[in-house]
Design a protein around this motif. Structure first.
Motif, PDB file in Angstrom:
ATOM      1  N   ALA A  78       0.835  -1.201   0.000  1.00 39.05           N
ATOM      2  CA  ALA A  78       0.000   0.000   0.000  1.00 39.05           C
ATOM      3  C   ALA A  78       0.871   1.253   0.000  1.00 39.05           C
ATOM      4  N   PHE A  79       1.989   1.174   0.687  1.00 42.79           N
ATOM      5  CA  PHE A  79       2.916   2.297   0.785  1.00 42.79           C
ATOM      6  C   PHE A  79       3.443   2.682  -0.597  1.00 42.79           C
ATOM      7  N   VAL A  80       3.910   1.666  -1.352  1.00 42.10           N
ATOM      8  CA  VAL A  80       4.435   1.897  -2.699  1.00 42.10           C
ATOM      9  C   VAL A  80       3.320   2.362  -3.633  1.00 42.10           C
ATOM     10  N   GLU A  81       2.148   1.727  -3.525  1.00 39.81           N
ATOM     11  CA  GLU A  81       1.011   2.090  -4.372  1.00 39.81           C
ATOM     12  C   GLU A  81       0.600   3.544  -4.142  1.00 39.81           C
ATOM     13  N   THR A  82       0.632   3.980  -2.888  1.00 39.75           N
ATOM     14  CA  THR A  82       0.273   5.367  -2.568  1.00 39.75           C
ATOM     15  C   THR A  82       1.234   6.343  -3.221  1.00 39.75           C
ATOM     16  N   ALA A  83       2.530   6.035  -3.143  1.00 44.40           N
ATOM     17  CA  ALA A  83       3.544   6.935  -3.712  1.00 44.40           C
ATOM     18  C   ALA A  83       3.402   7.051  -5.227  1.00 44.40           C
ATOM     19  N   GLN A  84       2.854   6.017  -5.870  1.00 46.44           N
ATOM     20  CA  GLN A  84       2.704   6.023  -7.326  1.00 46.44           C
ATOM     21  C   GLN A  84       1.371   6.613  -7.770  1.00 46.44           C
ATOM     22  N   SER A  85       0.531   6.989  -6.830  1.00 46.91           N
ATOM     23  CA  SER A  85      -0.796   7.526  -7.154  1.00 46.91           C
ATOM     24  C   SER A  85      -0.743   9.037  -7.389  1.00 46.91           C
ATOM     25  N   ALA A  86      -1.866   9.573  -7.838  1.00 48.29           N
ATOM     26  CA  ALA A  86      -1.978  11.016  -8.042  1.00 48.29           C
ATOM     27  C   ALA A  86      -1.859  11.742  -6.698  1.00 48.29           C
ATOM     28  N   PRO A  87      -1.370  12.981  -6.697  1.00 41.99           N
ATOM     29  CA  PRO A  87      -1.207  13.725  -5.434  1.00 41.99           C
ATOM     30  C   PRO A  87      -2.499  13.791  -4.617  1.00 41.99           C
ATOM     31  N   GLU A  88      -3.643  13.925  -5.310  1.00 40.18           N
ATOM     32  CA  GLU A  88      -4.917  14.002  -4.600  1.00 40.18           C
ATOM     33  C   GLU A  88      -5.219  12.700  -3.871  1.00 40.18           C
ATOM     34  N   VAL A  89      -4.873  11.580  -4.507  1.00 40.80           N
ATOM     35  CA  VAL A  89      -5.078  10.265  -3.869  1.00 40.80           C
ATOM     36  C   VAL A  89      -4.128  10.113  -2.687  1.00 40.80           C
ATOM     37  N   GLN A  90      -2.885  10.578  -2.851  1.00 39.70           N
ATOM     38  CA  GLN A  90      -1.926  10.536  -1.753  1.00 39.70           C
ATOM     39  C   GLN A  90      -2.463  11.293  -0.540  1.00 39.70           C
ATOM     40  N   GLN A  91      -3.091  12.450  -0.808  1.00 37.29           N
ATOM     41  CA  GLN A  91      -3.646  13.249   0.280  1.00 37.29           C
ATOM     42  C   GLN A  91      -4.772  12.505   0.988  1.00 37.29           C
ATOM     43  N   MET A  92      -5.679  11.892   0.213  1.00 37.66           N
ATOM     44  CA  MET A  92      -6.795  11.163   0.807  1.00 37.66           C
ATOM     45  C   MET A  92      -6.317   9.969   1.622  1.00 37.66           C
ATOM     46  N   VAL A  93      -5.327   9.250   1.094  1.00 43.24           N
ATOM     47  CA  VAL A  93      -4.797   8.085   1.806  1.00 43.24           C
ATOM     48  C   VAL A  93      -4.118   8.529   3.101  1.00 43.24           C
ATOM     49  N   SER A  94      -3.317   9.585   3.017  1.00 40.72           N
ATOM     50  CA  SER A  94      -2.614  10.080   4.208  1.00 40.72           C
ATOM     51  C   SER A  94      -3.593  10.563   5.274  1.00 40.72           C
ATOM     52  N   ASP A  95      -4.672  11.227   4.838  1.00 42.70           N
ATOM     53  CA  ASP A  95      -5.694  11.673   5.788  1.00 42.70           C
ATOM     54  C   ASP A  95      -6.329  10.478   6.493  1.00 42.70           C
ATOM     55  N   ALA A  96      -6.577   9.418   5.727  1.00 41.56           N
ATOM     56  CA  ALA A  96      -7.162   8.207   6.320  1.00 41.56           C
ATOM     57  C   ALA A  96      -6.206   7.581   7.325  1.00 41.56           C
ATOM     58  N   ALA A  97      -4.895   7.582   6.994  1.00 44.75           N
ATOM     59  CA  ALA A  97      -3.896   7.020   7.913  1.00 44.75           C
ATOM     60  C   ALA A  97      -3.810   7.846   9.193  1.00 44.75           C
ATOM     61  N   ARG A  98      -3.893   9.187   9.072  1.00 41.05           N
ATOM     62  CA  ARG A  98      -3.843  10.041  10.264  1.00 41.05           C
ATOM     63  C   ARG A  98      -5.070   9.843  11.152  1.00 41.05           C
ATOM     64  N   ARG A  99      -6.191   9.457  10.536  1.00 40.15           N
ATOM     65  CA  ARG A  99      -7.395   9.180  11.334  1.00 40.15           C
ATOM     66  C   ARG A  99      -7.298   7.842  12.067  1.00 40.15           C
ATOM     67  N   GLY A 100      -6.246   7.081  11.756  1.00 37.88           N
ATOM     68  CA  GLY A 100      -6.057   5.793  12.423  1.00 37.88           C
ATOM     69  C   GLY A 100      -6.501   4.607  11.605  1.00 37.88           C
ATOM     70  N   ASP A 101      -6.929   4.827  10.350  1.00 39.55           N
ATOM     71  CA  ASP A 101      -7.366   3.716   9.499  1.00 39.55           C
ATOM     72  C   ASP A 101      -6.181   2.854   9.098  1.00 39.55           C
ATOM     73  N   ARG A 102      -6.427   1.561   8.978  1.00 36.44           N
ATOM     74  CA  ARG A 102      -5.415   0.633   8.474  1.00 36.44           C
ATOM     75  C   ARG A 102      -5.396   0.730   6.952  1.00 36.44           C
TER      76      ARG A 102
END
Length: 358
Positions: free
Chosen positions: A128-152
């Motif tokens: 998931a880490f590698v996939e996130t880095a290869q995604s669009a910046p907007e997707v990176q932001q959404m994923v990072s926000d989910a991680a900060r909320r405590g989501d797996r």
């Protein structure tokens, strides 16, 4: 450059300070007194802790490997050999090394974008880490926000968010499809494959397929058009690589339209693709045959009565080094002999033909 997070070098010690137990007492699989839910929770908790330390360790291993590689790239002949020796000494394969470097690069990409912090790293799986880095910046932001909320964060979550972003933003999707996706009447997982295949096509073909989807905005049509776009892209790519199709009397677009009309696009695309592979195989066969004949001729001149076994070897290879090349295919019970006659047009040294006889 954004400062890298200071991950501790002893992750086990850090985990113990945080109240995490690394000397796990895993549940006994034979203990029927443990409810299934509790069993799954305990195993999952242990797995997530391992994932956390595994990812953090791999980030730093990747950075170390990248540092060694970049150092060894500096000037002179044989550059890079020191890096391979370094890997060999540590019993690390080249593919493993570059996989770790990819993880480190992913971490730095997310750091530079301000999407990563130390606390959220533990919530990612490596893929998931590698996939996130290869995604669009907007997707990176959404994923990072989910991680900060405590989501797996697993690869599935990243792809789901990426599909949702595609549904909201791609110009290749008709508005009616976007509306249905927003209303959850069409799952977003069908949209990204459609967009990926459409991006490979010229605008003229994109417009026609978009119209088809807009007229029947449902899952079945979306899947069918995605499949058509895939075969269409294969057809267009392969057709340009087939020398036999370089004929002024041939209208590729008209042939394509007819294949579409009779529902034979997939067969036509496969035929053109196989034809391209066959031409490449013929060219490779001719090149290999020339090398074999050249080596046989050289060894025949160098050998003589004093090398009877070498002469015997050359005799056995006669059926592969003459104008008629012969081999057997199939099992012993049902083998068939295939003979190919290789002919070169003497009027044009660049032209060659291979005729098959059975």
């Amino acid at each position: 450059m954004v400062q890298a997070p200071e991950f501790p070098t002893d992750f086990a010690e850090a985990a113990l300070e945080g109240g995490l137990e690394l000397n796990f007492e895993l549940p006994d699989p034979e203990d029927e007194q443990i409810p299934d839910l509790e069993f799954q929770q305990r195993v999952e908790a242990a797995w997530q802790v391992c994932d956390r330390f595994d990812l953090q360790t791999d980030i730093w291993r990747g950075r170390i490997l990248r540092t060694v590689r970049d150092r060894e790239k500096r000037g002179g002949e044989g550059r890079g050999t020191g890096f391979l020796k370094w890997l060999q000494d540590r019993e690390i394969s080249k593919s493993q090394a570059y996989s770790l470097i990819e993880v480190a690069d992913s971490a730095d990409t997310l750091l530079e974008g301000g999407y990563l912090d130390t606390d959220s790293v533990e919530r990612f799986s490596k893929r998931a880490f590698v996939e996130t880095a290869q995604s669009a910046p907007e997707v990176q932001q959404m994923v990072s926000d989910a991680a900060r909320r405590g989501d797996r964060i697993t690869r599935r979550e990243v792809r789901q968010l990426s599909d949702e972003w595609t549904a909201m933003t791609s110009d290749l999707l008709p508005e009616v499809i976007k509306e249905k996706a927003a209303a959850n009447s069409i799952p977003s997982r069908y949209l990204a494959p459609f967009v990926r295949e459409m991006e490979k096509l010229p605008e003229s073909h994109q417009a026609e397929l978009r119209e088809t989807v807009a007229e029947s905005p449902d899952v079945d049509t979306l899947k069918q058009v995605t499949s058509e776009a895939k075969y269409l892209a294969k057809y267009l790519e392969a057709a340009t690589n087939v020398q036999a199709l370089n004929n002024e009397s041939l209208d590729l677009e008209a042939a394509l339209e007819e294949a579409l009309r009779i529902g034979s696009l997939s067969s036509t695309a496969d035929l053109v693709n196989q034809a391209a592979q066959l031409e490449q195989t013929i060219a490779k066969l001719y090149t290999t045959w020339k090398r074999v004949t050249g080596l046989v001729d050289r060894l025949y001149v160098d050998s003589g009565a004093s090398t009877p076994h070498l002469r015997s070897l050359l005799s056995c290879l006669n059926h592969l080094s003459g104008e008629v090349v012969e081999t057997q295919i199939g099992s012993l019970e049902s083998s068939r002999t295939i003979r190919l006659t290789i002919q070169t047009d003497l009027r044009d040294e660049e032209g060659e033909g291979v005729r098959s006889e059975e």
